[in-house]
Enzyme design. Sequence first.
Site, PDB file in Angstrom:
ATOM      1  N   CYS A   1      -7.141 -39.966  14.995  1.00  0.00           N
ATOM      2  CA  CYS A   1      -5.794 -40.517  14.845  1.00  0.00           C
ATOM      3  C   CYS A   1      -4.942 -39.651  13.924  1.00  0.00           C
ATOM      4  O   CYS A   1      -3.713 -39.687  13.995  1.00  0.00           O
ATOM      5  CB  CYS A   1      -5.849 -41.948  14.316  1.00  0.00           C
ATOM      6  SG  CYS A   1      -6.598 -42.123  12.690  1.00  0.00           S
TER       7      CYS A   1
ATOM      8  N   ARG B   1      -5.367 -36.129  13.626  1.00  0.00           N
ATOM      9  CA  ARG B   1      -5.281 -34.716  13.985  1.00  0.00           C
ATOM     10  C   ARG B   1      -5.928 -34.434  15.339  1.00  0.00           C
ATOM     11  O   ARG B   1      -6.793 -35.198  15.805  1.00  0.00           O
ATOM     12  CB  ARG B   1      -5.989 -33.875  12.928  1.00  0.00           C
ATOM     13  CG  ARG B   1      -7.502 -34.016  12.914  1.00  0.00           C
ATOM     14  CD  ARG B   1      -8.139 -33.366  11.692  1.00  0.00           C
ATOM     15  NE  ARG B   1      -7.807 -34.088  10.479  1.00  0.00           N
ATOM     16  CZ  ARG B   1      -7.007 -33.610   9.517  1.00  0.00           C
ATOM     17  NH1 ARG B   1      -6.475 -32.407   9.618  1.00  0.00           N
ATOM     18  NH2 ARG B   1      -6.741 -34.334   8.444  1.00  0.00           N
TER      19      ARG B   1
ATOM     20  N   SER C   1      -7.942 -36.214   4.838  1.00  0.00           N
ATOM     21  CA  SER C   1      -7.541 -37.420   5.551  1.00  0.00           C
ATOM     22  C   SER C   1      -6.399 -38.113   4.823  1.00  0.00           C
ATOM     23  O   SER C   1      -6.156 -37.868   3.640  1.00  0.00           O
ATOM     24  CB  SER C   1      -8.731 -38.386   5.667  1.00  0.00           C
ATOM     25  OG  SER C   1      -9.786 -37.791   6.389  1.00  0.00           O
TER      26      SER C   1
ATOM     27  N   GLN D   1     -16.757 -38.446  13.149  1.00  0.00           N
ATOM     28  CA  GLN D   1     -15.877 -37.858  14.163  1.00  0.00           C
ATOM     29  C   GLN D   1     -16.142 -36.368  14.333  1.00  0.00           C
ATOM     30  O   GLN D   1     -16.113 -35.847  15.453  1.00  0.00           O
ATOM     31  CB  GLN D   1     -14.417 -38.123  13.786  1.00  0.00           C
ATOM     32  CG  GLN D   1     -14.043 -39.593  13.886  1.00  0.00           C
ATOM     33  CD  GLN D   1     -12.736 -39.936  13.194  1.00  0.00           C
ATOM     34  OE1 GLN D   1     -12.331 -39.283  12.237  1.00  0.00           O
ATOM     35  NE2 GLN D   1     -12.068 -40.971  13.673  1.00  0.00           N
TER      36      GLN D   1
END
Length: 331
Positions: free
Chosen positions: A50, A52, A107, A118
Amino acid sequence: MNVIMAGIDYTLAPIDIREKFSFTKSTLQAVYSDLLKNENIFGAVIISTCNRTELYLSCENGMYINPFELLCDAVNFDFEKYRNLHTLRTGDDVIRHLCELACGVKSQIWGEDQIITQVKNAIELAREMKASDSTLEVMFRIAITSAKKVKSVLRLSSTESSIAYSALKIIKKQNSINKALVIGNGEIGRLMASILIENGYDTTITLRCYRHGNNIVPLGAKTIGYDERYEKLKDCDVVISATLSPHYTLETDKIDKMKYPYLFIDLAVPRDIDPDVKSLANAKLYDVDSIYAGEVNKNHTQQMAQVKEIIDKYILDYYRWHEYRKRLVLT
């Protein structure tokens, strides 16, 4: 062998741009297939979250390739339209960026824990697509290992360092919220439902009818079919949507003529909830960027210095491997 990366992230583009580059697994598979037709590319890994979308390439020495331009080409986007919204990294900057990224220090929520999974999922999908090569495999392994070390040594954030906990803070600031509807039974949806239940909220979660037998339902959560979500709106104070749907889960024109909650929270990229919902009378809508607002600019200089000290050792391991590999090739 040359490693290069480029990507778009929350520091460069708002959510309405980033969501265009938030790819489903099937889209990623098509992009990998397209990239591997290029004989100058030995390996490719795409990280799509969400915050990058980034493309890492290993390619022939001396070749100039802009990974972001290739990414745009693969999905038929006009590179010129987005050329000022991406970052290009080469050389030492690539491995350092990846290590810092996996640690959570790049982040929107400092030290968030989901990014390491991720990053791991990204290299696993690339491997599944036979797109990764030994250079990227080692680079990603070292980045993940360094992140685990950082997490074990430093307390970068509280245990409540996910977007779901940030959403909870917003909910707690509102008055008279008792009943919540969570749309989506994926990882984030289940986490959100569990957190709400732990905090005393009457929580209902949607299930896809055709998957009922395979669903994991958080303990204490009520359930409804996904198709019943609009009917349930009139009976809740907040709705949180967290799916991987390419389409809106809630559309403004379907809500307008009915009783609806005054608080809408959208945890998805691409967005689940029609942005025009905020135009409805007395409705508040939060998306990923507005949820994270205020988190990005907090000062973490001292911890960042500690993070760099730890990952420097792992970066050195990467270059030792790289030199050893070069010697093997020359002998």
